[in-house]
Design a protein around this motif. Structure first.
Motif, mmCIF file in Angstrom:
data_model
loop_
_atom_site.group_PDB
_atom_site.id
_atom_site.type_symbol
_atom_site.label_atom_id
_atom_site.label_comp_id
_atom_site.label_asym_id
_atom_site.label_seq_id
_atom_site.Cartn_x
_atom_site.Cartn_y
_atom_site.Cartn_z
ATOM 1 N N ARG A 54 -23.870 -12.779 55.254
ATOM 2 C CA ARG A 54 -23.253 -12.216 56.161
ATOM 3 C C ARG A 54 -23.550 -10.534 56.341
ATOM 4 N N ARG A 55 -23.703 -10.097 55.138
ATOM 5 C CA ARG A 55 -24.147 -8.570 54.809
ATOM 6 C C ARG A 55 -25.697 -8.535 54.870
ATOM 7 N N GLY A 56 -26.444 -9.487 55.013
ATOM 8 C CA GLY A 56 -27.721 -9.334 55.103
ATOM 9 C C GLY A 56 -28.609 -9.536 53.802
ATOM 10 N N TYR A 57 -27.725 -10.056 52.872
ATOM 11 C CA TYR A 57 -28.733 -10.575 51.673
ATOM 12 C C TYR A 57 -29.268 -11.831 51.864
ATOM 13 N N ARG A 58 -30.129 -12.039 50.922
ATOM 14 C CA ARG A 58 -30.762 -13.270 50.551
ATOM 15 C C ARG A 58 -30.030 -13.946 49.627
ATOM 16 N N THR A 59 -29.363 -15.047 49.678
ATOM 17 C CA THR A 59 -28.653 -15.802 48.655
ATOM 18 C C THR A 59 -28.814 -17.184 48.385
ATOM 19 N N ARG A 60 -28.277 -17.816 47.236
ATOM 20 C CA ARG A 60 -28.287 -19.224 46.879
ATOM 21 C C ARG A 60 -26.978 -19.569 46.251
ATOM 22 N N SER A 61 -26.352 -20.630 46.466
ATOM 23 C CA SER A 61 -25.228 -21.140 45.432
ATOM 24 C C SER A 61 -25.642 -22.238 44.683
ATOM 25 N N VAL A 62 -25.063 -22.248 43.508
ATOM 26 C CA VAL A 62 -25.520 -23.405 42.494
ATOM 27 C C VAL A 62 -24.626 -24.327 42.835
#
Length: 103
Positions: free
Chosen positions: A79-87
């Motif tokens: 939501r803050r503009g980061y690229r993320t992944r969750s394991v």
């Protein structure tokens, strides 16, 4: 709506040591000290909102014990503009070669 991308615990090995990736262990420090993914930084989930800003130029991979906290963290950061992944399944599902143990 912000889609949260996930990866399997098995895929973590692909991301270890990549300069464009930051792996974040959201578990408590005691759990981190016992065992964690090599190269992961420990920022307990409860302290994440108070931590220094994370690098926006890196892919952030979050893991916790079973996956719930990492999904919440990934959602917040995307939501803050980061690229993320969750394991998926968290650290409990990881059986790879990059697991460290305290000695």
């Amino acid at each position: 709506m912000f889609p949260i991308e996930t990866i399997s615990a098995k895929m973590l090995d692909y991301y270890v040591d990549r300069p464009d990736t930051l792996i974040i262990d959201l578990r408590e420090p005691e759990s981190y000290r016992k065992s964690h993914i090599r190269g992961a930084v420990n920022i307990p989930y409860e302290e994440l909102s108070e931590s220094p800003p994370l690098p926006k130029e890196k892919l952030l991979i979050f893991y916790c014990d079973r996956g719930g906290a990492s999904m919440a963290a990934a959602r917040d950061y995307v939501r803050r503009g980061y690229r993320t992944r969750s394991v998926i399944g968290g650290f409990g599902a990881y059986r790879g070669r990059n697991r460290t143990f305290s000695g």
